[in-house]
Scaffold this active site. Sequence first.
Site, PDB file in Angstrom:
ATOM      1  N   THR A 172      32.164 -17.929  18.441  1.00 11.87           N
ATOM      2  CA  THR A 172      33.219 -17.528  19.574  1.00 11.87           C
ATOM      3  C   THR A 172      32.704 -16.509  20.166  1.00 11.87           C
ATOM      4  OG1 THR A 172      34.761 -16.448  18.163  1.00 11.87           O
ATOM      5  CG2 THR A 172      34.940 -18.699  17.948  1.00 11.87           C
ATOM      6  N   GLY A 173      33.266 -16.230  21.380  1.00 14.21           N
ATOM      7  CA  GLY A 173      32.816 -15.043  22.302  1.00 14.21           C
ATOM      8  C   GLY A 173      31.502 -15.092  22.533  1.00 14.21           C
ATOM      9  N   ALA A 174      30.786 -16.090  22.772  1.00  7.25           N
ATOM     10  CA  ALA A 174      29.744 -16.358  23.001  1.00  7.25           C
ATOM     11  C   ALA A 174      28.837 -16.033  24.331  1.00  7.25           C
ATOM     12  CB  ALA A 174      29.149 -17.836  22.552  1.00  7.25           C
ATOM     13  N   SER A 188      28.931 -13.217  26.080  1.00  9.51           N
ATOM     14  CA  SER A 188      28.236 -11.859  26.316  1.00  9.51           C
ATOM     15  C   SER A 188      28.100 -11.270  25.025  1.00  9.51           C
ATOM     16  CB  SER A 188      29.258 -11.235  27.303  1.00  9.51           C
ATOM     17  OG  SER A 188      30.496 -10.825  26.698  1.00  9.51           O
ATOM     18  N   SER A 217      34.465  -4.234  12.215  1.00  9.51           N
ATOM     19  CA  SER A 217      33.810  -2.803  12.760  1.00  9.51           C
ATOM     20  C   SER A 217      33.627  -1.829  11.873  1.00  9.51           C
ATOM     21  CB  SER A 217      34.841  -2.467  14.109  1.00  9.51           C
ATOM     22  OG  SER A 217      34.411  -1.172  14.473  1.00  9.51           O
ATOM     23  N   TYR A 221      42.831  -1.184  18.825  1.00  8.04           N
ATOM     24  CA  TYR A 221      41.526  -1.964  18.499  1.00  8.04           C
ATOM     25  C   TYR A 221      41.457  -1.583  17.017  1.00  8.04           C
ATOM     26  CZ  TYR A 221      36.473  -3.143  18.186  1.00  8.04           C
ATOM     27  OH  TYR A 221      35.540  -3.396  17.948  1.00  8.04           O
TER      28      TYR A 221
END
Length: 318
Positions: A17-19, A21, A146, A159
């Site tokens: 997913t989020g592919a 960029s 993260s 975030y």
Amino acid sequence: MSKPPLKSLDQQVIVITGASSGIGLATALAAAKQGAKLVLAARSGSTLEEIGRQINVGGGQAITVQADVGERAQVEAIAAAAIQHFGRIDTWVNDAGASVYGRLDEVSEEDSQRLFKTNFWGVVNGSLVALPYLKVNGGALINLGSEVSDAVVPLQGMYSASKHAVKGFTDALRIELEADDAPISVTLIQPTAVDTPYPEHAGNYLSQEPMLPSPMIEPEKVASAILDAATDPVRDVKVGAMSVINTAMSKVLPGLADTMAKMQMGRQQRNEVPHSRDGTLYQAGESGRIHGRGDQSKADPKRARQTNVRPHAVVDGD
């Protein structure tokens, strides 16, 4: 429990997913080079189609699915497309993400909820949809956390909170699956600041254009860690020296970590007019790039050409 057996990349069907960029795109291109069959998802259908076309023309195998990971039904559609086209899922990578730059008492509740819908609920949706398929033959679930899954960064407080939540969910899910002897490896990837279009996509309440403080690592380094976890079971991976330092300091010397974090307050803005407040929180925006702006004075035109999949495309903001 023994480590779940994982296939070599050239034998895998991988969902990302989020592919469109950044880290997701870097992972997709690296996986394609190593022979993996790919199911690529993001909100921008047009750019995904171009990415998929280039992979297929280059001898790879990829299908694309336009989807918002915050919507469970759309995530289920990603899995259904994978099964229909390739017959199975071996690795699922939850990479889609969003951010907002601004003080916590200034960011709207709507924007904060939208961020959590992508960053947290997108991971929850992807993980829970993937589990039944991964249980069939064994596989890997890889979630993008993260360094701020442990530490925090000011002006990106929500975030940081979302990445703490991703870590809590991922760790709890891993324990439950291990208790059931499920043949699934669950990995949390924790990179430090990465040179992607992330700041350009973020919602922004600041008076100037947002940026990530240096030092930044290359997204290809994170992609390598993701693909390593797809073939070699590992609990978590901290990518970049600063991730190791910052996560350790947040646990061992939290007061000093807070002091150092305050120093980042003034290092997250460029002396430029800011982009629109919403960024790509609510709709796909411009990018199509693996790398961000980085240090423009040292920009390498050759690298820019290599990492722009479609220079003028309208693409996903993840």
